[in-house]
Design a protein around this motif. Sequence first.
Motif, short mmCIF file in Angstrom:
data_model
loop_
_atom_site.label_atom_id
_atom_site.label_comp_id
_atom_site.label_asym_id
_atom_site.label_seq_id
_atom_site.Cartn_x
_atom_site.Cartn_y
_atom_site.Cartn_z
N ASN A 406 1.03 -1.38 0.11
CA ASN A 406 0.39 0.05 -0.38
C ASN A 406 1.16 1.21 -0.07
N ALA A 407 1.80 1.48 -0.20
CA ALA A 407 2.56 2.37 -0.29
C ALA A 407 2.81 3.48 -1.69
N VAL A 408 2.74 4.78 -1.26
CA VAL A 408 1.96 5.26 -2.05
C VAL A 408 2.96 5.26 -3.03
N GLU A 409 5.10 5.52 -2.55
CA GLU A 409 5.90 5.71 -3.68
C GLU A 409 6.53 4.31 -3.71
N GLN A 410 6.65 3.06 -4.74
CA GLN A 410 6.80 1.92 -5.51
C GLN A 410 8.80 2.36 -4.93
N PRO A 411 9.34 1.31 -4.61
CA PRO A 411 10.91 1.87 -4.94
C PRO A 411 11.25 1.62 -6.17
N ARG A 417 13.45 -2.89 -6.49
CA ARG A 417 12.68 -3.01 -6.02
C ARG A 417 13.22 -2.86 -4.31
N TRP A 418 12.15 -3.25 -3.36
CA TRP A 418 11.93 -3.43 -2.27
C TRP A 418 13.66 -4.26 -1.72
N ALA A 419 14.19 -5.21 -2.04
CA ALA A 419 14.55 -6.26 -1.11
C ALA A 419 16.60 -5.67 -2.14
N GLY A 420 16.87 -4.70 -3.20
CA GLY A 420 17.49 -4.04 -3.80
C GLY A 420 17.59 -3.26 -2.31
#
Length: 494
Positions: A406-411, A417-420
């Motif tokens: 639900n994050a407003v801004e995705q990596p 992405r999230w892992a990086g």
Amino acid sequence: MESSDKVVETVIVGNYVEMESEGKPNHNNDIKSKISNLFWHGGSAYDAWFSCASNQVAQVLLTLPYSFSQLGMLSGVSFQLFYGLLGSWTAYLISILYIEYRTRKEREKVDFRNHVIQWFEVLDGLLGKHWRNVGLAFNCTFLLFGSVIQLIACASNIYYINDNLDKRTWTYIFGACCATTVFIPSFHNYRIWSFLGLLMTTYTAWYLTVASLLHGQVEGVKHSGPTKMVLYFTGATNILYTFGGHAVTVEIMHAMWKPQKFKAIYLWATLYVLTLTLPSAASVYWAFGDLLLDHSNAFSLLPKSPFRDMAVILMLIHQFITFGFACTPLYFVWEKAIGIHDCKSLCKRAAARLPVVIPIWFLAIIFPFFGPINSAVGSLLVSFTVYIIPALAYMFTFKTAAARENAVEQPPKFVGRWAGTFTINIFVVVWVLIVGFGFGGWASMTNFIHQIDTFGLFTKCYQCPPPPGSPPPFLPHVGAPRPAPANITHPHHL
């Protein structure tokens, strides 16, 4: 999920457009209002870029050659590039957390038009009161000493134009001058100042570069650095401090009409700053080498000339601006503490802000150690305030799968992405904790304590030339007095 994203976008854009209509020039106003809007009310992405770039380079431009003499040329360049990238990354994290916090609050119909959001409030809203308290303590202490450093720099610089007064007396004078920043309401009102500030540091940086190259290398110049670990890590933490100017990121974002445009602004500001800091530091170090170990202000080694005097004057004006940058968030915190943050009377707010300036003034008189204090602040305060805490806060905010979804801004994809993103954040925390806070804290505090032992607290004139006829000072890191270079004859150039 898609419909939820649309709702978020509508909420953000709705309120930001409303703020934009307040901040942008009103063409129905009279000429006076139009001029005021042109020079006073800034909220564009360009205003934010000027504020970020101007806030980074300030007086630290004059201490980077000193850091190069401690680090050596290769390490000096490498650390500037590395910490510039690291600082841009954590500024990006802070901007994402601000957008996340503001979006959540606006879903709850919170109106921020008469309230400036600050970093500790972002931490409070996303992670709770314990994070708020830690963030508030580190941020306020860093900004307090950041303001102290600007006063010390003012006194150090003006001395090279007028040495009839000692540096401590100049600190008294500039403390009174900088107190006038209480009349600047917020970062909205720094439009012309941040623009002029960057022009001033641009001139100074290229003056240092050209003047050093034209001066040439002093006779018998040596480039010994690095020679000692304590000097090496002191220089490294000064560069950590250089690119840690994003303690005011949230306040700058909140002054923007469209804060979501901030994400890459700090990176572009850093790239421009590198075009100033790398040539100037490298040129001055090339020309003067190890002499810089005892001259933390680059102005002290360059011969007096109208160009140098102009650079000194411009830096003095810019340090007044940077004092305001560092102090304004402290003014906001104080206003909120005493309950007048939403007061519309500028005079009442200015009067209430004055007590914030007094401890800054006092600390600048106690610790006038231009150069070493940058490293101490960098290792003990900047390391946590703008590197470790933002990286940890980001990971804790998005530690659950639901929060990430639900994050407003995705990596971005290019970092993995999230892992990086989490991997980079862990690296930032570990590196800065060990190298910045650990080794850097040990080195900078060792150097700082040495300055106290050598010069004492409340010293009248730090690194000023000794009176005529007195013996040359003993230099502990060299082990013997160093004679003045042959082509610098005026004692005040030392």
